[in-house]
Design a protein around this motif. Sequence first.
Motif, PDB file in Angstrom:
ATOM      1  N   PHE A  16       0.831  -1.201   0.000  1.00 45.73           N
ATOM      2  CA  PHE A  16       0.000   0.000   0.000  1.00 45.73           C
ATOM      3  C   PHE A  16       0.870   1.257   0.000  1.00 45.73           C
ATOM      4  O   PHE A  16       0.613   2.197  -0.758  1.00 45.73           O
ATOM      5  CB  PHE A  16      -0.936  -0.013   1.216  1.00 45.73           C
ATOM      6  N   ALA A  17       1.916   1.265   0.833  1.00 45.57           N
ATOM      7  CA  ALA A  17       2.819   2.408   0.896  1.00 45.57           C
ATOM      8  C   ALA A  17       3.468   2.669  -0.460  1.00 45.57           C
ATOM      9  O   ALA A  17       3.576   3.814  -0.896  1.00 45.57           O
ATOM     10  CB  ALA A  17       3.888   2.171   1.965  1.00 45.57           C
ATOM     11  N   ALA A  18       3.886   1.609  -1.135  1.00 44.34           N
ATOM     12  CA  ALA A  18       4.494   1.763  -2.453  1.00 44.34           C
ATOM     13  C   ALA A  18       3.481   2.304  -3.460  1.00 44.34           C
ATOM     14  O   ALA A  18       3.815   3.146  -4.303  1.00 44.34           O
ATOM     15  CB  ALA A  18       5.053   0.428  -2.934  1.00 44.34           C
ATOM     16  N   ALA A  19       2.240   1.861  -3.370  1.00 48.09           N
ATOM     17  CA  ALA A  19       1.213   2.289  -4.318  1.00 48.09           C
ATOM     18  C   ALA A  19       0.884   3.772  -4.186  1.00 48.09           C
ATOM     19  O   ALA A  19       0.611   4.439  -5.180  1.00 48.09           O
ATOM     20  CB  ALA A  19      -0.052   1.453  -4.139  1.00 48.09           C
ATOM     21  N   VAL A  20       0.891   4.282  -2.960  1.00 44.70           N
ATOM     22  CA  VAL A  20       0.564   5.697  -2.752  1.00 44.70           C
ATOM     23  C   VAL A  20       1.806   6.550  -2.520  1.00 44.70           C
ATOM     24  O   VAL A  20       1.700   7.748  -2.251  1.00 44.70           O
ATOM     25  CB  VAL A  20      -0.471   5.902  -1.617  1.00 44.70           C
ATOM     26  N   GLN A  21       2.966   5.932  -2.605  1.00 46.89           N
ATOM     27  CA  GLN A  21       4.271   6.598  -2.522  1.00 46.89           C
ATOM     28  C   GLN A  21       4.475   7.349  -1.210  1.00 46.89           C
ATOM     29  O   GLN A  21       4.790   8.539  -1.190  1.00 46.89           O
ATOM     30  CB  GLN A  21       4.482   7.515  -3.727  1.00 46.89           C
ATOM     31  N   VAL A  22       4.273   6.623  -0.109  1.00 48.03           N
ATOM     32  CA  VAL A  22       4.557   7.152   1.223  1.00 48.03           C
ATOM     33  C   VAL A  22       5.359   6.109   1.998  1.00 48.03           C
ATOM     34  O   VAL A  22       5.489   4.958   1.576  1.00 48.03           O
ATOM     35  CB  VAL A  22       3.266   7.512   2.003  1.00 48.03           C
ATOM     36  N   HIS A  23       5.875   6.481   3.150  1.00 46.06           N
ATOM     37  CA  HIS A  23       6.615   5.563   4.014  1.00 46.06           C
ATOM     38  C   HIS A  23       5.634   4.629   4.722  1.00 46.06           C
ATOM     39  O   HIS A  23       4.485   5.010   5.002  1.00 46.06           O
ATOM     40  CB  HIS A  23       7.409   6.373   5.041  1.00 46.06           C
ATOM     41  N   VAL A  24       6.087   3.430   5.036  1.00 43.54           N
ATOM     42  CA  VAL A  24       5.244   2.455   5.723  1.00 43.54           C
ATOM     43  C   VAL A  24       4.757   3.003   7.070  1.00 43.54           C
ATOM     44  O   VAL A  24       3.625   2.743   7.475  1.00 43.54           O
ATOM     45  CB  VAL A  24       5.990   1.113   5.907  1.00 43.54           C
ATOM     46  N   GLY A  25       5.582   3.784   7.728  1.00 47.10           N
ATOM     47  CA  GLY A  25       5.175   4.392   8.996  1.00 47.10           C
ATOM     48  C   GLY A  25       3.992   5.333   8.837  1.00 47.10           C
ATOM     49  O   GLY A  25       3.139   5.430   9.718  1.00 47.10           O
TER      50      GLY A  25
END
Length: 73
Positions: A16-25
Amino acid sequence: MGTTDEGPEWLTQKQFAAAVQVHVGTVSRWIAADPEMRVQRLGPTGHRVRIHRSEVDRHRTGMSPIGDTTATG
């Protein structure tokens, strides 16, 4: 029958983080802050989380569960 390039219906926090281009945190904070976010908790303790693919579109459009942080007007 299905659409292409969609992948699985439920995503890991990393996917999900990769899909929306944010950090996992950031994803973890969104989950904690937004009770309406579509998530599944797995395992006996519920610490493993899967996020529904529909949330990708919701977060790609700039919607933040903590509030709109973009300046307007």
